[in-house]
Design a protein around this motif. Sequence first.
Motif, PDB file in Angstrom:
ATOM      1  N   SER A  68       0.835  -1.200   0.000  1.00 27.29           N
ATOM      2  CA  SER A  68       0.000   0.000   0.000  1.00 27.29           C
ATOM      3  C   SER A  68       0.871   1.252   0.000  1.00 27.29           C
ATOM      4  CB  SER A  68      -0.920   0.032   1.224  1.00 27.29           C
ATOM      5  OG  SER A  68      -1.568   1.296   1.307  1.00 27.29           O
ATOM      6  N   CYS A  69       0.730   2.038  -1.052  1.00 31.00           N
ATOM      7  CA  CYS A  69       1.336   3.369  -1.122  1.00 31.00           C
ATOM      8  C   CYS A  69       0.221   4.404  -1.144  1.00 31.00           C
ATOM      9  CB  CYS A  69       2.204   3.505  -2.373  1.00 31.00           C
ATOM     10  SG  CYS A  69       3.606   2.372  -2.435  1.00 31.00           S
ATOM     11  N   LEU A  70      -0.943   4.007  -0.650  1.00 32.34           N
ATOM     12  CA  LEU A  70      -2.115   4.877  -0.643  1.00 32.34           C
ATOM     13  C   LEU A  70      -1.936   6.031   0.339  1.00 32.34           C
ATOM     14  CD1 LEU A  70      -4.836   2.095  -0.599  1.00 32.34           C
ATOM     15  CD2 LEU A  70      -4.531   3.771  -2.444  1.00 32.34           C
ATOM     16  N   GLY A  71      -2.501   7.155  -0.007  1.00 31.27           N
ATOM     17  CA  GLY A  71      -2.454   8.306   0.901  1.00 31.27           C
ATOM     18  C   GLY A  71      -2.915   9.561   0.193  1.00 31.27           C
ATOM     19  N   THR A  72      -3.580  10.433   0.938  1.00 31.87           N
ATOM     20  CA  THR A  72      -4.008  11.707   0.382  1.00 31.87           C
ATOM     21  C   THR A  72      -3.606  12.808   1.354  1.00 31.87           C
ATOM     22  OG1 THR A  72      -5.889  12.926  -0.543  1.00 31.87           O
ATOM     23  CG2 THR A  72      -6.333  11.559   1.402  1.00 31.87           C
ATOM     24  N   THR A  73      -4.100  13.990   1.155  1.00 30.57           N
ATOM     25  CA  THR A  73      -3.850  15.101   2.067  1.00 30.57           C
ATOM     26  C   THR A  73      -5.192  15.702   2.471  1.00 30.57           C
ATOM     27  OG1 THR A  73      -3.770  16.771   0.307  1.00 30.57           O
ATOM     28  CG2 THR A  73      -1.693  15.646   0.859  1.00 30.57           C
ATOM     29  N   MET A  74      -5.187  16.432   3.580  1.00 36.03           N
ATOM     30  CA  MET A  74      -6.410  17.083   4.020  1.00 36.03           C
ATOM     31  C   MET A  74      -6.898  18.077   2.962  1.00 36.03           C
ATOM     32  SD  MET A  74      -7.678  15.998   6.848  1.00 36.03           S
ATOM     33  CE  MET A  74      -8.736  17.394   7.246  1.00 36.03           C
TER      34      MET A  74
END
Length: 218
Positions: A68-74
């Motif tokens: 998993s390299c998943l990720g976002t920002t606020m």
Amino acid sequence: MNKVVIAGATGLVGKQLVVELAGQEGVETHIIVRRKPERVPAGVIVHEAPPVDWAAEVAAIKADVAISCLGTTMKIAGSKAAFRAVDFDLVAAFAQAAKQAGARHMIAVSSVGASDKSANFYLKTKGEAEAAMAQAGFDRVDFLRPGLLTGGERPESRPGESVAIMLAPLTDLLMVGGLSRYRSIPAPVVAQAIANLALAGGQGRHIHENDAIRALAG
């Protein structure tokens, strides 16, 4: 032949990781994405589907290693709920689907300072995602907790992050001793470390911060 499935393959680390794994002998690389990237290295198998269908795609792949390299920002997510939907819900669902499909090894990019007991929403969410993956029942789980990521091709502009990256050569000098884990680290180094871990085998729960990530990258 080791089968690897990657979620988050179009992000900063994920994009570089796909390139690294595509060049590895004995690895069959699958990526699961919302939309097919413009450029995909030869030999990489693309599974394009909305996130609600990812579990079925992962079940069909039957990978040995899930990454998993998943990720976002606020800022991109727009709200805490939307942020958590990606950084916790989607990550946990991906891990669970991979485990049910027979994956033995889970690797995930997390964040320095991640803790399910943190008072910081971002770090708490990352820590809770780690806990969910650790409890899924894999033989081995590896969590990479890098500091500020530099280098690589970013999928979107983040002005605040750009300033931090520009100042990193100076701020890194101030981070000594235990603070060294907060130093910047190139995204390609993190990707290389993950590529090497994907072939590691073994068991247990392992946490890798900056120095360990650099050592793994070789």
